[in-house]
Design an enzyme around this catalytic site. Structure first.
Site, PDB file in Angstrom:
ATOM      1  N   ASN A   1       0.865  -1.185   0.000  1.00 28.33           N
ATOM      2  CA  ASN A   1       0.000   0.000   0.000  1.00 28.33           C
ATOM      3  C   ASN A   1       0.899   1.231   0.000  1.00 28.33           C
ATOM      4  O   ASN A   1       1.404   1.644   1.041  1.00 28.33           O
ATOM      5  CB  ASN A   1      -0.906  -0.027   1.236  1.00 28.33           C
TER       6      ASN A   1
ATOM      7  N   ARG B   1      -2.677  -2.124  -3.358  1.00 36.72           N
ATOM      8  CA  ARG B   1      -3.824  -1.249  -3.123  1.00 36.72           C
ATOM      9  C   ARG B   1      -3.628   0.017  -3.949  1.00 36.72           C
ATOM     10  O   ARG B   1      -2.618   0.718  -3.828  1.00 36.72           O
ATOM     11  CB  ARG B   1      -3.922  -0.875  -1.648  1.00 36.72           C
TER      12      ARG B   1
ATOM     13  N   HIS C   1     -12.510   3.678  -0.064  1.00 34.14           N
ATOM     14  CA  HIS C   1     -12.652   2.653   0.992  1.00 34.14           C
ATOM     15  C   HIS C   1     -13.407   1.420   0.506  1.00 34.14           C
ATOM     16  O   HIS C   1     -13.915   0.637   1.318  1.00 34.14           O
ATOM     17  CB  HIS C   1     -13.377   3.220   2.231  1.00 34.14           C
TER      18      HIS C   1
ATOM     19  N   HIS D   1     -17.345   3.210   7.775  1.00 36.63           N
ATOM     20  CA  HIS D   1     -15.882   3.236   7.876  1.00 36.63           C
ATOM     21  C   HIS D   1     -15.508   4.603   8.444  1.00 36.63           C
ATOM     22  O   HIS D   1     -15.427   5.600   7.720  1.00 36.63           O
ATOM     23  CB  HIS D   1     -15.260   3.026   6.494  1.00 36.63           C
TER      24      HIS D   1
ATOM     25  N   GLY E   1     -12.829   6.762  10.375  1.00 36.60           N
ATOM     26  CA  GLY E   1     -11.451   6.932  10.811  1.00 36.60           C
ATOM     27  C   GLY E   1     -11.015   8.341  10.477  1.00 36.60           C
ATOM     28  O   GLY E   1     -11.844   9.238  10.327  1.00 36.60           O
ATOM     29  N   SER E   2      -9.714   8.549  10.341  1.00 32.63           N
ATOM     30  CA  SER E   2      -9.219   9.857   9.921  1.00 32.63           C
ATOM     31  C   SER E   2      -9.813  10.218   8.561  1.00 32.63           C
ATOM     32  O   SER E   2     -10.172  11.358   8.295  1.00 32.63           O
ATOM     33  CB  SER E   2      -7.696   9.837   9.857  1.00 32.63           C
TER      34      SER E   2
ATOM     35  N   ARG F   1     -10.266  16.690   6.693  1.00 35.21           N
ATOM     36  CA  ARG F   1     -11.046  16.989   5.495  1.00 35.21           C
ATOM     37  C   ARG F   1     -12.421  17.524   5.875  1.00 35.21           C
ATOM     38  O   ARG F   1     -13.055  17.019   6.792  1.00 35.21           O
ATOM     39  CB  ARG F   1     -11.179  15.742   4.626  1.00 35.21           C
TER      40      ARG F   1
ATOM     41  N   ARG G   1      -9.309  10.838  19.641  1.00 35.58           N
ATOM     42  CA  ARG G   1      -8.990  10.576  21.045  1.00 35.58           C
ATOM     43  C   ARG G   1      -8.672  11.875  21.781  1.00 35.58           C
ATOM     44  O   ARG G   1      -9.115  12.079  22.920  1.00 35.58           O
ATOM     45  CB  ARG G   1      -7.816   9.600  21.147  1.00 35.58           C
TER      46      ARG G   1
ATOM     47  N   ILE H   1     -11.869   4.944  14.322  1.00 35.54           N
ATOM     48  CA  ILE H   1     -12.882   5.461  15.243  1.00 35.54           C
ATOM     49  C   ILE H   1     -13.989   4.432  15.439  1.00 35.54           C
ATOM     50  O   ILE H   1     -14.408   4.145  16.562  1.00 35.54           O
ATOM     51  CB  ILE H   1     -13.471   6.783  14.720  1.00 35.54           C
ATOM     52  N   GLY H   2     -14.477   3.880  14.354  1.00 32.62           N
ATOM     53  CA  GLY H   2     -15.589   2.942  14.424  1.00 32.62           C
ATOM     54  C   GLY H   2     -15.286   1.708  15.252  1.00 32.62           C
ATOM     55  O   GLY H   2     -16.160   1.188  15.954  1.00 32.62           O
ATOM     56  N   GLU H   3     -14.048   1.229  15.203  1.00 28.94           N
ATOM     57  CA  GLU H   3     -13.678   0.023  15.953  1.00 28.94           C
ATOM     58  C   GLU H   3     -13.317   0.311  17.398  1.00 28.94           C
ATOM     59  O   GLU H   3     -13.500  -0.555  18.268  1.00 28.94           O
ATOM     60  CB  GLU H   3     -12.477  -0.656  15.278  1.00 28.94           C
ATOM     61  N   ASN H   4     -12.818   1.534  17.688  1.00 30.64           N
ATOM     62  CA  ASN H   4     -12.205   1.773  18.992  1.00 30.64           C
ATOM     63  C   ASN H   4     -12.902   2.785  19.894  1.00 30.64           C
ATOM     64  O   ASN H   4     -12.680   2.770  21.109  1.00 30.64           O
ATOM     65  CB  ASN H   4     -10.757   2.232  18.781  1.00 30.64           C
TER      66      ASN H   4
ATOM     67  N   GLU I   1      -8.389  -4.903   5.139  1.00 31.20           N
ATOM     68  CA  GLU I   1      -8.229  -4.654   3.713  1.00 31.20           C
ATOM     69  C   GLU I   1      -7.118  -5.508   3.115  1.00 31.20           C
ATOM     70  O   GLU I   1      -7.202  -5.942   1.961  1.00 31.20           O
ATOM     71  CB  GLU I   1      -7.941  -3.167   3.485  1.00 31.20           C
TER      72      GLU I   1
END
Length: 389
Positions: free
Chosen positions: A7, A83, A172, A198, A200-201, A231, A275, A322-325, A375
């Site tokens: 990647n 990727r 994504h 999804h 995250g950042s 963004r 965070r 973010i979604g996972e943590n 991924e």
């Protein structure tokens, strides 16, 4: 099959060597600060982490170092998956690398100039160094390519759309595809209309009906849609004209501002990291609290938009950083979706695990899951399928 997944970013190169049958990850790492002073490679193998300070003037040098490092790993590389951020109008699915397909990656690079050129260079290097190995292109945009025309077409003149290939491409896609695969394995016929979140950042939602993308929140580029780390997400497009004419900002200045200086960073005036923002909000920082409130608001808004594209929704899945943590962020989004019947169990929401899991209550009208994305595995499976043919 042992697959090396690569990647390449604008100044980084992540890699992972894994087996598609056992799912074992033999080694992984990241080449950081390519073309910048202070470059290094972070490598992990058998649970042991190492940091190698090496000069990485370009991606060619970086990938050569990666191959040197992997020589000591007892797992011969049998295929390489790349990727690619933007597949443009050429890739409705993953494809084996040929002179033609590699040319396509470069041709569509103006849609993702920071990534595609570097990715094409790395593919070329891999072919030169290991001509006996097959390479596969896995574009982030491929999963979205065949969404309904009413979803991807913009209401601008057809000659402009056709000549310059202006449409919604999304991003994504490899992650969203993995989420559908995992959720469907868990839920079976209980899931037909899934909104994959999804977060995250970089963040996007995807409406997936029986495995097919119906719509997604990112557009021509990954700037559209949700509020993200730096963004801005969706804004009135005339904002660009206004800032150019009235504020005297150049197109490049506005591009930089919207991509690198906006989003959660701009609203919180503190950080792009959720965070840090959560910590600030808990300490009474009003700007941080506003950033969180806006994130919940925009995510719930676009969730409803994704549901509308499928004329219903039975499942939602949180994934990515973010979604996972983030227990707080998941709860905040779910709270704004109570009107749709979303009910999550606070105790289940607090559980931290690397395994996919349901966090909704039995009475929830929509089943809510947390699904760690993978991924790299999705890319490796594409390599196995295509090279196996």
């Amino acid at each position: 099959m042992n697959v090396l997944v690569v990647n390449a970013g604008s100044s980084s190169l992540k890699y992972q060597l894994l087996n598609t049958d056992t799912r074992e990850v033999f080694a992984k790492g990241n080449c950081e600060r390519i073309g910048i002073d202070g470059s290094f490679i972070g490598h992990e193998e058998n649970g042991v982490k190492d940091k190698l300070e090496v000069e990485l003037p370009d991606h060619r040098t970086a990938i050569k170092h990666v191959f040197d490092i992997l020589k000591t790993v007892d797992a011969p590389i049998e295929g390489i998956g790349h990727r690619v951020v933007q597949g443009g109008w050429y890739f409705p699915e993953s494809a084996v690398v040929t002179d033609e397909t590699l040319g396509w990656v470069r041709e569509v690079a103006p849609l993702a100039p920071l990534h595609n050129y570097a990715e094409a260079d790395v593919i070329e290097i891999c072919r030169e160094m290991f001509p006996e190995l097959g390479n596969v292109i896995v574009p982030d945009t491929a999963f979205h390519y065949n969404m309904p025309e009413k979803a991807w077409r913009y209401a601008i003149p057809r000659d402009v759309v056709d000549k310059y290939h202006v449409r919604k491409y999304g991003a994504h896609g490899t992650s969203h595809r993995f989420i559908w695969r995992t959720v469907h394995e868990m839920m079976g016929d209980k899931t037909h209309k899934l909104v994959s979140c999804h977060l995250g950042s970089g963040a996007s939602l995807c409406a997936i009906e029986d495995g097919k993308c119906m719509d997604t929140t990112m557009g021509l580029t990954p700037l559209d849609g949700l509020i993200m780390g730096t963004r801005c997400g969706t804004v009135d497009p005339a904002t660009v004209f206004y800032l150019n004419r009235v504020a005297g900002m150049s197109i490049d200045d506005i591009d930089t501002m919207m991509n690198k200086q906006s989003g959660l960073l701009a609203v919180s005036a503190k950080s792009s990291d959720s965070r840090d923002i959560e910590e600030g909000a808990n300490s009474g920082d009003a700007n941080c609290q506003m950033a969180m409130d806006m994130f919940y608001y925009r995510t719930s808004q676009l969730f409803a938009e994704m549901a509308a594209s499928m004329e219903g929704v039975d499942t939602m899945a949180f994934t990515a950083g973010i979604g996972e943590n983030s227990v707080t962020m998941r709860a905040g989004v779910a709270e704004r979706l109570k009107w749709m019947g979303v009910e999550i169990d606070p105790e289940l929401n607090k559980i931290r695990s690397d395994e996919p899991r349901v966090i909704s209550t039995p009475d929830s009208a929509i089943t809510v899951l947390v699904v760690p994305t993978n991924e790299e595995l999705m890319i490796a499976l594409d390599v196995e399928e295509l090279l196996g043919k």
